[in-house]
Design a protein around this motif. Structure first.
Motif, short mmCIF file in Angstrom:
data_model
loop_
_atom_site.label_atom_id
_atom_site.label_comp_id
_atom_site.label_asym_id
_atom_site.label_seq_id
_atom_site.Cartn_x
_atom_site.Cartn_y
_atom_site.Cartn_z
N ALA A 1 0.81 -1.13 0.06
CA ALA A 1 0.00 -0.02 -0.16
C ALA A 1 0.64 1.22 0.24
O ALA A 1 1.95 1.19 0.19
CB ALA A 1 -0.69 0.01 1.37
N GLU B 1 -7.01 -6.54 -4.15
CA GLU B 1 -6.97 -4.87 -4.26
C GLU B 1 -8.38 -4.41 -3.58
O GLU B 1 -9.42 -4.50 -4.04
CB GLU B 1 -6.80 -4.43 -5.83
N SER C 1 -8.55 -1.37 -2.07
CA SER C 1 -8.86 0.03 -2.64
C SER C 1 -7.90 0.40 -3.87
O SER C 1 -6.77 -0.43 -3.92
CB SER C 1 -8.96 1.15 -1.43
N SER C 2 -7.50 1.50 -4.18
CA SER C 2 -6.80 1.77 -5.28
C SER C 2 -5.31 1.60 -4.60
O SER C 2 -5.03 2.43 -3.83
CB SER C 2 -6.90 3.20 -5.85
N GLY C 3 -4.53 0.88 -5.40
CA GLY C 3 -3.13 0.55 -4.71
C GLY C 3 -2.90 -0.12 -3.37
O GLY C 3 -1.80 -0.10 -3.11
N HIS C 4 -3.94 -0.44 -2.72
CA HIS C 4 -3.89 -1.20 -1.50
C HIS C 4 -4.23 -2.57 -1.54
O HIS C 4 -5.51 -3.13 -1.79
CB HIS C 4 -4.71 -0.58 -0.44
N LEU C 5 -3.09 -3.38 -1.76
CA LEU C 5 -3.36 -4.81 -1.96
C LEU C 5 -2.98 -5.80 -0.87
O LEU C 5 -2.24 -5.23 -0.13
CB LEU C 5 -2.40 -5.38 -2.96
#
Lengths: 297, 322, 326
Positions: free
Chosen positions: B231, B305, B307-311
């Motif tokens: 993230a 994923e 949220s955007s960019g948080h894996l």
């Protein structure tokens, strides 16, 4: 003395400081200094043999039956042998052969042994390692004295062949020593850093790894000098090394053994000489090891 | 394909065969590093973070997977990489006491890359002096040996060596964990300054989360060879999702009350990292996980994923199954 | 209540090395009360470990102790003979080292190592335990160190255990002989963060239950903060500040402590401030006055000439700096 050399510009201040530090570590153990003194004394006697011995002409072929088998006296501190030759003179000349033998063997053995060890260590677990180290194992597996005896008895028994024989069985020990160090140094970050930068294999082996092995190599060379002298004397003792009338310490031992115990001085003094020279190199070797040992806190 | 990635790591695996089996040091990880950013790779010992760095720099060839550097595949090991590539990717090691050859002078150490890449065409003294000044070391240090320098000074020399070839990407493998705190600050600030000055991209490997918080723009956390959460730094520290991330955060010793307030409260550290040869089945964290579900010891979770960019790689967040 | 257990006064330790004498410890003074948890903070090479080694008299051969007053329960440690020292180490004070791998002998099973410790600790107490009693005691200690399956641990070699487990074994062994004082020298530093956290929590719980005193040595400020009652800060062989933990972390006085606290990266972010400039002085020629002068932003003329003494800045907060008191 170091200060003098520094002033004269022979020695950079940097190097002078290094040597001073090395001497400090070396001299902490009085036995190391004793070893150094013995080795210097023996080497000096050997070099100056014709000038310091009372009867230099007794070194080679010389017979004086009138004075044969004289016990130690003022004229002959270590007595005379069965041909009337001064034992002290012959011992001092004998140092020449012992030292020459050690120097020659080690000069022949060390460079190839070290280089092969470096290559095998660098290519750990790959074919150069496997080939070099298996060949080294084969040489190590043959008992040294047996191999030397075999060679010297097949070829003409003389000091040259004796040295060749000893050399043949000695190199694998250097290969093994350097291999062990190189294969672990190989994984050190400073070697990895050189690899990442793109340094050549030659640079990595000789400029990065080798300098870190020098201390151990030098220590081994010094300790081995003692071993080579013992082995050379052993070969001469059984008649396969230096031949009479060469004043070799081993030959003198075997010659004198016939006259034991009555005329003991022909045997005992050369034996003591061998013991002293061997002790000297061993003590010196320990001192050199102290110099290169990592500073313990 | 976006062009703002200097490095792309795709399904990278690095296995080591040992007598008792196979160690999966790096097991199928993917991430990207953007131009000019500091990408943080966090993990404890045995997590595979250092191996990842070593594979990228080429010390080991990967078992499988691809590494793209500026769009080109560089998966080959160090021996098969062209010299021009070695110039672009450099590395700073953890312990400067072992990454500088004790038998070579500072000058010899720094001029090696200059000579290999023929940067100065002859006399290197001038350039070595410049590099020393750049890392704020006196030029007189040239003739000294590494053992005569302090730990921080040695690491400066290592940094100067890495910068000598004008690289575009530097792997920082725990660059300050062998050093004292008061020296760490100086080195980190210097690295951050050089990053701006020379437009460098960093892969910053460390086990120190507090440090990571202050240097990285994005963070990935590894556990037993796998990335379990990735993230942006803000998101990672204020909204940690994976139970392992939370456990790690709760374990950090901190010195201020504000920091104490940030630490996840409900979770405390239990268990130990299993040996690399007995990686647990399913999710490898499940034996230590306080929030484990039935499925966790059977099925390995996918990377999701959130949220955007948080894996995150955890069954807790796999709502398709719930 | 406030009984002094350990009292160290003006301890000086020098080391003889190539080129001269390293004047490492410079008048170290510290006290530990009964049941007290004391922290000793300082960076590498500042003399933390040397201080502890001097206290239990296990300094290396090249150490010189020009001046020392060390009292343990009123007895002068410097004047103890060999058998008294043995008794001190076997039944009163024990030390846990940073690296558990180096502290355990790799060729013996844990059983053999812990049995000896238990046996001799009890012998000093006048109890000659049977084999069975020793085993029971060893298992009890391992269990106290939160080791699962202590029977299995006994039959393991150190290499069969993880780093965290090895450190727990070391703690168990230290507990056998530490009836009054436990010295933990960076007990978690070589371990992972999550394991270090476990080890520190365990140690804290044990010393609180046993009502033993502990000196926790660490360079990690955070680790000390959550653990101890009182902290000493050490710089270049000198104690520069001592205070209750809360006071030290909320209101540090010495410029070194301030710099050190500022240099720690914060979880809350905000970048990293400049660290402390300069480097630690050379122990062979330390500054005549304050040893921090080379790096201090507040350096004054007096700091060059005189060594600062510890002054009380109120609330038992002591600091060795001319900015305060006098």
């Amino acid at each position: 003395m170091l200060e003098k050399l520094k002033e004269l510009g022979v020695l950079s201040p940097r190097k002078a400081e290094d040597y001073k530090k090395a001497w400090y570590k070396f001299s902490r153990n009085p036995l190391s200094i004793a070893g150094l003194a013995i080795v210097i004394l023996v080497v000096a006697l050997a070099i100056l043999a014709p000038y310091v011995t009372p009867y230099p002409h007794h070194a080679g072929f010389f017979v004086d039956y009138d004075n044969a088998n004289q016990p130690p006296s003022l004229a002959h501190p270590f007595g005379t042998d069965q041909f009337g030759r001064d034992v002290l003179t012959r011992i001092i000349f004998g140092f020449r052969y012992s030292l020459m033998m050690a120097a020659t063997v080690l000069a022949i053995v060390t460079p190839p042994g070290v280089i092969l060890g470096l290559i095998a260590g660098y290519y750990r677990d790959r074919w150069p390692d496997i080939v070099i180290m298996r060949v080294a194992d084969i040489f190590v597996a043959v008992p040294p004295l047996v191999l030397a005896l075999a060679i010297c008895s097949v070829l003409e028994p003389n000091i040259f062949n004796a040295m060749m024989a000893v050399s043949l069985m000695w190199w694998p020990w250097y290969t093994r020593l350097v291999y062990g160090m190189a294969s672990s140094l190989r994984m050190e970050p400073f070697v990895q850093a050189a690899e990442i930068v793109g340094a050549s294999k030659f640079h990595i082996m000789f400029k990065e790894i080798l300098p870190n092995c020098l201390g151990a190599i030098l220590t081994k060379v010094t300790l081995d000098a003692a071993w080579v002298i013992i082995l050379g004397s052993a070969l001469s003792f059984v008649g396969l090394g230096a031949q009479p009338p060469t004043p070799d310490l081993g030959t003198m031992l075997s010659d004198g053994a016939k006259y034991m115990p009555g005329i003991w001085w022909i045997t005992v003094f050369p034996a003591i000489a061998i013991a002293v020279i061997v002790l000297g190199f061993n003590l010196l070797g320990d001192g050199i090891r102290d110099v290169f040992a990592a500073e313990a806190h | 394909m976006s062009n703002d990635n200097i490095l792309e790591v795709i399904n990278l695996k690095k296995y080591f065969k040992v007598s008792k089996g196979t160690i999966k040091a790096v097991d199928d990880i993917s991430f990207t590093v953007k131009y000019g950013e500091t990408f943080g790779l966090v993990g404890e010992s045995g997590s595979g973070k250092s191996t990842t760095g070593h594979v990228i720099v080429g010390l080991y060839a990967p078992t499988s997977g691809r590494i793209l550097f500026e769009g080109a595949d560089i998966s080959a090991g160090v021996e098969r990489r062209p010299l021009s590539l070695k110039k672009k990717i450099q590395m700073v090691f953890q312990d400067p006491a072992t990454s500088l050859n004790p038998k070579r002078t500072i000058k010899q150490i720094i001029e090696l890359p200059l000579k290999v890449h023929d940067i100065c065409h002859g006399d290197t003294s001038q350039k070595v002096a410049e590099l020393l000044q750049m890392v704020e070391l006196p030029v007189e240090y040239m003739d000294r040996y590494p053992t005569e320098l302090g730990g921080g000074e040695k690491q400066m020399v290592a940094i100067a060596r890495a910068l000598a070839v004008n690289p575009s990407f530097i792997i920082l493998d725990e660059p300050t964990s062998a050093l004292d705190v008061s020296i760490q600050a100086k080195i980190i600030n210097m690295l951050m300054r050089f990053q701006k000055e020379f437009n460098l991209s960093y892969l910053f490997i460390t086990h120190n989360l507090s440090l990571m918080r202050n240097v990285a723009s994005r963070v990935a956390i590894m556990y037993l060879g796998k990335i379990v959460e990735l993230a942006s730094t803000e998101e990672f520290f204020y909204n940690p999702l994976h139970p392992y991330t939370k456990m790690l955060l709760s374990s950090i010793p901190v010195i201020t009350d504000e920091e104490e307030a940030m630490k996840p409260k409900k979770i405390i550290s239990t268990g130990e990292i299993p040996g690399a040869l007995n990686v647990p089945p399913g999710c490898s964290f499940h034996p230590r996980c306080p929030e484990r579900l039935e499925i966790c010891d059977k099925v390995e979770p996918f990377m999701l994923e959130i949220s955007s960019g948080h894996l995150v790689k955890c069954h807790l967040y796999d709502f398709t199954k719930a | 209540m406030n009984n002094t257990l350990l009292n160290v006064k003006e301890l000086q330790v020098h080391f003889k090395v190539y080129g001269g004498i390293l004047k490492v410890l410079n008048d170290v003074t510290l006290t530990v009360n009964e049941k007290e948890k004391v922290g000793l903070i300082g960076e590498s090479g500042c003399g933390k470990t040397t201080t502890m080694k001097a206290i239990i008299r296990i300094l290396p051969w090249n150490a010189i102790v020009p001046k020392a007053k060390i009292y343990f329960k009123g007895k002068d440690v410097m004047k103890m003979n060999d058998s008294e020292l043995k008794k001190l180490r076997r039944s009163s004070i024990s030390m846990i080292f940073q690296d558990p791998t180096a502290a355990l002998n790799p060729v013996f099973k844990i059983r053999d190592q812990i049995f000896d410790v238990v046996k001799y600790a009890n012998l000093e107490m006048g109890k000659n335990l049977s084999k069975k009693e020793i085993e029971e005691e060893a298992i009890r200690l391992l269990r106290e160190a939160a080791l699962p399956e202590p029977e299995r641990i006994l039959d393991s070699y150190p290499f069969q255990l993880s780093g965290g487990m090895r450190q727990r074994v070391c703690i168990a062994m230290a507990l056998a002989s530490a009836r009054e004082l436990l010295i933990a020298d960076e007990p978690g530093t070589s371990l992972d963060v999550t394991i270090e956290d476990q080890i520190l929590r365990l140690l804290k719980q044990i010393v609180e239950e046993r009502r033993t005193s502990i000196i926790l040595i660490s360079h990690a400020l955070g680790a000390v903060k959550g653990f101890v009652d009182r902290v000493y800060v050490m710089y270049a062989g000198c104690i520069v500040e001592s205070a209750r933990t809360f006071d030290l972390f909320h209101e540090p006085l010495h410029p070194y402590t301030k710099g050190l606290l500022a240099a720690v990266p914060k979880l809350t972010g905000g970048g990293i401030p400049e660290g402390i400039k300069g480097r630690v002085p050379d122990y062979m020629n330390p500054p005549l006055g304050c040893r921090f002068i080379t790096r201090c932003v507040h350096a004054m003329p007096i700091c060059e000439r005189k060594q600062p003494r510890m002054v009380n800045a109120g609330n038992n907060h002591e600091v060795a700096c001319f900015l305060y008191g006098e």
